[in-house]
Design a protein around this motif. Sequence first.
Motif, short mmCIF file in Angstrom:
data_model
loop_
_atom_site.label_atom_id
_atom_site.label_comp_id
_atom_site.label_asym_id
_atom_site.label_seq_id
_atom_site.Cartn_x
_atom_site.Cartn_y
_atom_site.Cartn_z
N ALA A 52 52.21 44.41 36.90
CA ALA A 52 50.15 44.42 37.06
C ALA A 52 49.73 43.38 38.03
O ALA A 52 49.36 42.44 37.69
CB ALA A 52 49.82 44.39 35.39
N VAL A 53 48.76 43.77 38.46
CA VAL A 53 47.98 43.06 39.42
C VAL A 53 46.53 43.18 39.62
O VAL A 53 45.61 42.69 39.87
CB VAL A 53 47.78 43.68 41.18
N GLU A 54 46.03 44.13 38.65
CA GLU A 54 44.36 44.01 38.79
C GLU A 54 43.80 45.58 36.72
O GLU A 54 44.68 46.29 37.51
CB GLU A 54 44.01 44.71 39.73
N ASN A 55 42.70 45.12 35.99
CA ASN A 55 42.32 45.75 35.12
C ASN A 55 41.05 46.09 36.07
O ASN A 55 40.27 45.22 36.21
CB ASN A 55 42.75 44.83 34.23
N SER A 56 40.64 47.74 35.13
CA SER A 56 39.24 47.94 36.09
C SER A 56 38.51 46.99 35.15
O SER A 56 36.57 46.92 35.35
CB SER A 56 39.03 49.01 35.72
N ILE A 57 38.41 46.47 33.44
CA ILE A 57 37.91 45.27 32.98
C ILE A 57 37.92 44.21 33.81
O ILE A 57 37.24 43.23 34.12
CB ILE A 57 37.60 45.32 31.88
N ALA A 58 38.76 43.43 33.30
CA ALA A 58 39.63 42.01 33.60
C ALA A 58 39.51 41.34 34.30
O ALA A 58 39.77 40.71 34.90
CB ALA A 58 40.64 41.55 32.76
N GLY A 59 39.63 42.51 35.87
CA GLY A 59 39.72 42.14 37.18
C GLY A 59 40.90 42.09 37.80
O GLY A 59 42.04 41.93 36.97
N SER A 60 40.91 40.90 38.94
CA SER A 60 43.15 41.06 39.20
C SER A 60 43.69 39.70 38.20
O SER A 60 42.86 38.36 38.05
CB SER A 60 42.38 40.88 40.50
N LEU A 61 44.62 39.81 38.16
CA LEU A 61 45.62 38.85 38.16
C LEU A 61 45.83 38.23 39.58
O LEU A 61 46.77 38.23 40.32
CB LEU A 61 46.86 39.38 37.30
N SER A 62 45.38 37.43 39.91
CA SER A 62 45.16 36.93 41.33
C SER A 62 46.63 36.32 40.84
O SER A 62 47.21 36.07 42.57
CB SER A 62 44.56 35.41 42.17
N GLN A 63 47.52 35.62 40.51
CA GLN A 63 48.22 34.61 40.08
C GLN A 63 49.79 35.60 40.35
O GLN A 63 50.52 34.97 41.46
CB GLN A 63 48.40 33.39 38.58
N ASN A 64 49.46 36.52 40.37
CA ASN A 64 50.10 37.67 40.58
C ASN A 64 50.57 38.04 42.18
O ASN A 64 52.32 38.14 42.65
CB ASN A 64 50.67 38.84 39.38
N ILE A 221 40.56 43.48 48.67
CA ILE A 221 41.32 42.59 49.22
C ILE A 221 40.99 41.15 48.52
O ILE A 221 40.24 41.25 47.19
CB ILE A 221 40.25 42.20 50.01
N GLN A 222 41.43 40.17 47.80
CA GLN A 222 42.05 39.29 47.13
C GLN A 222 42.38 37.63 48.14
O GLN A 222 43.07 37.99 48.47
CB GLN A 222 42.60 38.90 46.00
N SER A 223 41.69 36.43 47.68
CA SER A 223 42.05 35.66 47.53
C SER A 223 42.85 34.98 46.90
O SER A 223 41.93 34.63 46.33
CB SER A 223 40.55 34.65 48.35
N VAL A 224 43.85 34.36 46.86
CA VAL A 224 45.01 33.54 46.88
C VAL A 224 45.61 32.09 46.66
O VAL A 224 45.59 32.08 48.27
CB VAL A 224 46.36 34.39 46.55
N PRO A 225 44.84 30.91 46.40
CA PRO A 225 45.10 29.73 47.06
C PRO A 225 45.91 29.41 47.49
O PRO A 225 47.72 29.78 46.97
CB PRO A 225 44.95 28.01 45.81
N VAL A 226 46.70 29.06 48.02
CA VAL A 226 48.03 28.24 48.73
C VAL A 226 48.36 26.97 48.63
O VAL A 226 47.87 26.11 48.50
CB VAL A 226 48.27 28.08 51.15
N PHE A 235 44.71 35.94 52.32
CA PHE A 235 44.33 36.44 51.37
C PHE A 235 45.61 38.07 51.45
O PHE A 235 46.82 38.30 51.73
CB PHE A 235 43.18 37.18 52.56
N HIS A 236 45.31 38.92 49.79
CA HIS A 236 46.26 40.32 50.42
C HIS A 236 45.01 41.00 49.75
O HIS A 236 43.97 41.24 49.33
CB HIS A 236 46.54 40.20 48.82
N ALA A 237 46.25 42.59 50.79
CA ALA A 237 45.14 43.38 50.68
C ALA A 237 44.95 44.42 50.72
O ALA A 237 46.90 44.83 51.51
CB ALA A 237 43.79 43.51 52.33
N ASP A 238 44.25 45.95 50.61
CA ASP A 238 45.03 46.62 50.40
C ASP A 238 44.59 47.98 51.43
O ASP A 238 43.40 47.96 51.58
CB ASP A 238 45.32 47.38 49.02
N LEU A 239 45.51 48.48 52.11
CA LEU A 239 44.58 49.32 53.06
C LEU A 239 44.86 50.79 52.66
O LEU A 239 46.33 51.18 53.07
CB LEU A 239 45.22 49.48 54.23
N THR A 240 44.28 51.97 53.32
CA THR A 240 44.54 53.45 53.34
C THR A 240 44.00 54.28 54.18
O THR A 240 43.70 53.63 55.43
CB THR A 240 44.00 54.74 52.24
#
Length: 275
Positions: A52-64, A221-226, A235-240
Motif C-alpha cells: 500500500a502506498v496511498e489512501n484516499s483518506i489517510a494520504g500517502s505512506l511516505s515511508q513505503n 508526486i511525493q517527497s521522501v527524506p534522503v 521525489f517519487h512521481a507517477d506519470l501517464t
Amino acid sequence: MPLIAIQGVKGAFHEMAAKKFASKPIELLECMTFREECKALENDKADMAVMAVENSIAGSLSQNYGLINEYRLHVIGEVYLKIEMQLMALPGVKLEDIRHIISHPVAINQCSKFLDTLSNVNISEAKDTAESAKVIREKKLYDTAAIAGEGAASLYDLNILKKNIETDKQNFTRFLILTKESNNSPNDDKASISFELKHEPGTLADLLSVFKVHEINLTNIQSVPVIGKPYEYRFHADLTWNNKKQFEKALKIAEQFASSIILLGTYKKSSFNFE
C-alpha cells in the motif's frame, strides 16, 4: 502459482489486492512489516510483493516510497481497492457485549464517526486488521470485536455485527505490485520514477515542464527524506501517457534537470470507480 508477499496475515486487504491483481490462484507469504516484504524480494523468498502506498483518506505512506528506493525495487503494476470496514466478533456475541475493539490505527481512524457512538468500549491498536480478527478467534475473546475486511470475517469464522462502518464511503487504497527485476511492455501507459534535484532555483518546475510539453500527465508526486542527508529529499512521481515514445523522450530530456533519476517501472494503469 506465484508466491506473493503481503503485509499482514491472510484475510488482510493486502491479500485482496494481491488476488485482484493476479486474477488466478496464488500463494501468500505473510510479513508483519513492509520492510519484511522488501527483504523477502531481496532474498528471493517471494516472486512479487503487494505494498500500500496511498489512501484516499489517510494520504500517502511516505515511508513505503522510501523502502522502494532503498531496496531498488521495480513497479510492475498497481491495484485500487475500495476499503469497506466491518465490525466483527465471535458467533453469539452481540454489540452490547463488546468491551474492547482492536484494529490497525488507520482502520480505527477511518471508522471514527461510528466509534464515537459507542460508550464504555476500549479501543486498542494492532499491527494489522486481519490479525485482529485472527487473535479474537485464537484467544476466544468474547468481549472483543475487530475492525477488518469481510474476507477476514469469513476466514476466521466471525460474525459481522455492523457492516461498512467506515466514515467515508468512498475510501480507496492504492497498492503497488513490486518485483526484484523490471518488467517492460510496449503497451504500458503508466510509470513510476524517483529523482533527486540539483540545488538550483526552479529545477523542479523545469523538470515537470518537460513532461507537460510532451503531454505526459503527472498523477502523483511525493517527497521522501534522503537518509543520511538532513533536509534533502528524493521525489517519487507517477506519470501517464497516450504515447510511450513521448514518455521515453521526455524522461531522457528530464535527466538534465536532476542530479539522479531512476525509472522504477512502467506498467498498465489501473482504475477505480465510485460504485
